[in-house]
Design an enzyme around this catalytic site. Structure first.
Site, short mmCIF file in Angstrom:
data_model
loop_
_atom_site.label_atom_id
_atom_site.label_comp_id
_atom_site.label_asym_id
_atom_site.label_seq_id
_atom_site.Cartn_x
_atom_site.Cartn_y
_atom_site.Cartn_z
N ARG A 84 0.82 -1.21 0.00
CA ARG A 84 0.00 0.00 0.00
C ARG A 84 0.86 1.26 0.00
O ARG A 84 0.47 2.29 -0.55
CB ARG A 84 -0.90 0.04 1.23
CG ARG A 84 -1.90 -1.07 1.33
CD ARG A 84 -2.78 -0.88 2.55
NE ARG A 84 -3.72 0.21 2.38
CZ ARG A 84 -4.50 0.68 3.35
NH1 ARG A 84 -4.40 0.18 4.57
NH2 ARG A 84 -5.34 1.67 3.10
N PHE A 127 -7.82 1.12 7.68
CA PHE A 127 -8.65 0.07 7.10
C PHE A 127 -9.52 0.56 5.95
O PHE A 127 -10.38 -0.17 5.47
CB PHE A 127 -9.52 -0.55 8.20
CG PHE A 127 -8.73 -1.01 9.38
CD1 PHE A 127 -7.98 -2.18 9.33
CD2 PHE A 127 -8.67 -0.25 10.54
CE1 PHE A 127 -7.21 -2.60 10.40
CE2 PHE A 127 -7.92 -0.66 11.63
CZ PHE A 127 -7.18 -1.83 11.56
N LYS A 128 -9.30 1.79 5.50
CA LYS A 128 -10.14 2.35 4.44
C LYS A 128 -9.44 2.22 3.08
O LYS A 128 -8.32 1.71 2.98
CB LYS A 128 -10.47 3.80 4.76
CG LYS A 128 -11.27 3.96 6.05
CD LYS A 128 -12.56 3.15 6.02
CE LYS A 128 -13.47 3.44 7.21
NZ LYS A 128 -13.00 2.87 8.47
N HIS A 129 -10.10 2.67 2.03
CA HIS A 129 -9.56 2.54 0.68
C HIS A 129 -8.16 3.15 0.59
O HIS A 129 -7.27 2.58 -0.04
CB HIS A 129 -10.47 3.23 -0.34
CG HIS A 129 -11.81 2.59 -0.51
ND1 HIS A 129 -12.82 2.71 0.41
CD2 HIS A 129 -12.30 1.82 -1.51
CE1 HIS A 129 -13.89 2.06 -0.01
NE2 HIS A 129 -13.60 1.49 -1.18
#
Length: 412
Positions: A22, A195-197
């Site tokens: 990420r 925990f989001k996009h």
């Protein structure tokens, strides 16, 4: 028919799910630049300013105010639109506590409307039935990336002269009839938690077209301090919900990946629905008419009578096939939490529920929102990740198909 893995058969999913990083060089570059500023205070550095401008541009709005969390964004939005002591705010019973914390901190009372069984979002008919002379706002939760029926909700709000706050923590770049969720109501709120996009570790944003609301949001998130050189003379109670330059720096890099993330999740979620829509005992999530979902997670429902297996057991059997599955989303509707059943928002008192300015009796109990309770009792939740490969997606479909067909064919 293939033997289930839980009975000793071969698992459907025998290879690892696709993964990816990420965070990387883009975030490091922005962080380095933030540190080189020799200030990490949002009002003196350039990273928060840059992100605000870029996010507002991406969403086509005039203003973006950054906060320390998604919960802070919602609280700030409610405060900015004027929610206060004795007011009611209508919202969803299936959501995170972050959606209702701000209501309580404003000493207002949450009222829970029921949901539509197929979209898991607010049912406009139930919503309107909840409106009273004390309703100040509707807090719309676009659950799991699926936009709510905003035409109907906005019509209700305009009819009764109340404000609309959109909780978009799970719905980055979700669309409703060509408009982005978060740009339709008076304010849209977002989360940058891990925990989001997209993530900056934590943080949040509030967006609006309204100049006056934007000015009040800026004050509400910064102790009602004026950062234009006019000094400190607070006119209302406001918390410290400031974001740092480090979080904003990471958020800038993450924003550059957002379109790809949401588009890929939309492809994955829609493909799963297409692959399982005709299976016996399976109800796919209905995307709101005119909507486009960014699938923060994927959740379908099972019919225990058709399948002859409980929802909990279905999740266990599917997990044994190598497809991790959770039973439901939150365990019970929000109004069934002790904080509401016992009316204990504040230690040693029952505010805001028994506040003289409220003057109404409200009851929170099981059965309040039957559809919402049915959703939580019959749903299966799957992870949705932009790094999933096409093979991963097909394995998910095969796993659900294998379990569904086995139990429907062998029902006693």
């Amino acid at each position: 028919m293939s033997k289930l893995a839980i009975h000793g058969g071969e698992k459907v999913k025998t290879t690892p799910f696709g993964t990816g990083k990420r965070f990387g060089s883009e975030e490091l570059k922005e962080l380095t630049e933030a540190l080189e500023q020799q200030t990490l205070f949002y009002a003196r550095g350039q990273k928060t300013k840059k992100f605000r401008e870029k996010f507002a541009e991406r969403y086509g709005v005039k203003h973006c105010v950054m906060t320390s969390s998604g919960t802070a964004s919602l609280h700030a939005a409610l405060g900015a639109v004027g929610v206060t002591v004795g007011d009611e705010v209508v919202t969803s019973p299936i959501t995170d506590m972050g959606s209702v914390i701000g209501i309580l901190y404003q000493n207002a009372v949450p009222v829970f409307a029921d949901l539509k069984l197929d979209t898991y979002n607010l049912d406009p008919a139930s919503l309107e039935a909840c409106i009273t002379d004390k309703t100040k706002a509707i807090l719309v939760v676009h659950l799991a990336g699926n936009p709510c029926d905003m035409d109907a909700i906005m019509a209700i709000a305009q009819k009764h002269g109340i404000k609309v706050v959109e909780d978009c923590a799970q719905s980055y770049l979700s669309e409703y009839k060509g408009r982005l969720a978060g740009t339709i109501g008076d304010v849209g709120c977002f989360s940058l938690n891990d925990f989001k996009h997209i993530s900056a570790g934590d943080g949040g944003m509030v967006i609006t077209y309204d100049n006056e609301l934007a000015a009040r949001l800026a004050l509400f998130t910064d102790k009602c301090y004026y950062r234009d050189g006019s000094g400190r003379n607070p006119t209302f109670l406001a918390p410290n919900y400031r974001i740092s330059e480090l979080q904003s720096a990471v958020a800038i890099a993450q924003l550059g990946k957002l379109d790809w993330i949401c588009e890929r999740r939309n492809e994955i979620g829609d493909r799963i629905s297409e692959g399982i829509k005709d299976l016996p005992g399976i109800y796919i999530p209905k995307i709101t008419d005119g909507g486009k979902s960014s699938y923060w997670f994927y959740m379908f429902r099972v019919d225990e009578e058709i399948l002859g297996i409980s929802r909990n057991d279905f999740a266990k059997v599917l997990s044994a096939e190598g497809i991790p599955a959770g039973a439901g989303y939150i365990p019970i509707c929000v109004y069934e939490y002790d904080i509401f059943k016992n009316k204990t928002a504040y230690a040693g008192g029952n505010c805001p529920f028994d506040c003289p300015k409220y003057g109404r009796e409200i009851e929170y109990k099981k059965g309040l929102c039957p559809n919402a309770e049915e959703i939580l009792a019959t749903s299966i939740r799957l992870k949705c990740n932009e790094f999933f490969t096409d093979e991963d997606v097909e394995d998910i479909i095969k796993g659900i198909k294998k379990v569904s067909e086995y139990y429907s064919a062998n029902k006693k």
